[in-house]
Write a protein that holds these residues in place. Structure first.
Motif: not given
Length: 434
Positions: A71, A75, A85, A87-88, A130, A134, A152, A335-336, A339, A362
């Motif tokens: 992740m 980022m 972000d 919310s990861v 994911g 995202g 986020t 990013m999603g 994740c 996060e």
């Protein structure tokens, strides 16, 4: 007079080191992180009576860092474009829960238990889910103009709540046997032969990349390192690769796992016992592939150039024809997706998917990226530095766990490290502007 002479000598010594780093083209911040990591490891090794710097603990540290490191790669892209972000961790949690339900409840009814397609479908589903979540963040931030902090932060609460609603808080287990290998464990490794092959390929790739980079600089008339400096840098990188592989191979499979494997394979265990090297774990290999791919995208593609342009000066990037909104969308999609990969690694390592999986990740991800040199003002960041930052964060938590410190104190230390890292980054940015 003597004080003045001593001060002049100190300045001369510092200038000598800086000139040496300049000839070697080594980032001072990256070198500082390496020094900090060495201090942390040695300190915990002494305090734990020699239990930290051991093949077993370093192997566990590598698998524990893998999901956060995956992740952290995403980022870097997010922070470089001046976004954030939060919310990861929750996104990882809801994705892991959905993947758990897919492979433990839905697919077995369709294709049967332990079908070879289960883990493949689960991983692909996790990445797609994911990426979709995202994309929701990216659409709201990029096209509706809502600040990423707010979007986020709301996602942190929303996706964590969704993770609970997937199974109404029930832990999903057991997961598919092949899927579990993605988390490492006793059987999720390359072994000694595979690890040496990977290390050898890495050494060849490092040498080839250095030669290719040097030839390109010479062709276009750019300055190059002296040959001795090139040999030192490339040799150091190759030595680190070999040392890492050797350390992972030095960790032997636990006796219980060896016995179970021997029963499955029909092996006869000799009187002196059977020794099997673990080697590099699958999740670590996944992170290495992601890191190489992320570095190439960030430094060798138009997408990466646009990312740095947006972070350096969004207004100028927009005037230059870069679609800021679409780029923001795709960065959060990336990013999603990462994740989703991290969710596969984390749930496979735990061999289950629970409602609390990914909680406070996060904090680790952002701290790792910032410690690794990503500036919150945007435009600056490297994949290698961010992964090193993630290792620093996980080393602190692993060391404190080894010493018996509770989770609350670990969070306090991680939070303090994040604040200090941001403060150091501000000092560094001020120094660059002078």
């Amino acid at each position: 007079m003597s004080v003045t002479t001593a001060a002049a000598g100190d300045r001369q010594g510092m200038n000598t080191f800086r000139r040496l780093f300049a000839r070697l083209e080594i980032d001072e911040r990256l070198l500082g992180m390496v020094a900090s990591l060495i201090v942390i490891w040695v300190g915990f090794h002494i305090l734990s009576d020699g239990k930290f710097i051991t093949p077993r603990n370093l192997y566990n540290l590598s698998t524990q860092t893998a999901s956060v490191a995956a992740m952290t790669i995403g980022m870097v892209f997010v922070i470089v474009i001046r976004q954030i972000d939060l919310s990861v961790g929750s996104l990882l949690g809801v994705t892991a829960m959905i993947m758990g339900v897919i492979q433990a409840r839905w697919l077995p009814q369709l294709v049967g238990l332990s079908h070879p397609s289960i883990w493949i479908v689960a991983v692909i589903s996790g990445i797609l889910i994911g990426a979709f979540l995202g994309a929701i963040n990216g659409l709201i931030i990029g096209y509706l103009g809502v600040p990423s902090f707010v979007v986020t932060l709301g996602g942190l609460l929303i996706w964590r709540g969704c993770a609970w609603w997937v199974t109404t808080g029930q832990t999903v287990a057991p997961l598919d046997d092949t899927f579990v290998l993605l988390g490492g464990g006793a059987y999720g490794t390359l072994g000694d032969t595979g690890s040496w092959i990977v290390a050898g390929l890495a050494v060849v790739a490092i040498a080839f990349a250095a030669i290719h980079r040097r030839r390109r600089k010479v062709r276009f008339g750019f300055p190059v390192r002296p040959v001795w400096a090139e040999v030192i840098v490339v040799g150091g990188q190759c030595a680190l690769v070999i040392a890492f592989a050797a350390t992972m191979i030095a960790y032997e499979m636990p006796s219980g796992a060896v016995k179970h494997l021997a029963e499955l394979k029909g092996w006869t265990i000799p009187e002196g016992g059977l020794s099997i090297a673990e080697g590099i774990a699958y999740p670590v290999l996944i992170v290495i592939v992601l890191a190489v791919g992320g570095t190439l995208v960030l430094n060798r593609t138009r997408f990466g150039r646009y990312v740095f342009a947006m972070g350096g000066n969004p207004e100028a990037a927009n005037l230059a024809g870069i679609d800021i909104r679409r780029m923001t969308l795709w960065v959060f999609v990336l990013m999603g997706a990462l994740c989703g990969i991290a969710a596969s690694i984390a749930s496979a390592r735990l061999q289950s998917a629970g409602n609390s999986i990914g909680t406070l990740d996060e904090l680790k991800v952002i701290a790792g990226a910032v410690i690794g040199g990503c500036s919150l003002s945007g435009g600056v960041g490297t994949i290698a530095g961010a992964i090193l930052g993630a290792i620093v964060i996980q080393s602190l938590q692993s060391g404190m766990s080894l010493l018996g410190f509770d989770a609350s104190l670990q969070n306090i230390v991680t939070g303090l490290v994040l604040v200090v890292a941001v403060f150091v980054d501000q000092l560094y940015q001020r120094r660059r502007r002078l």
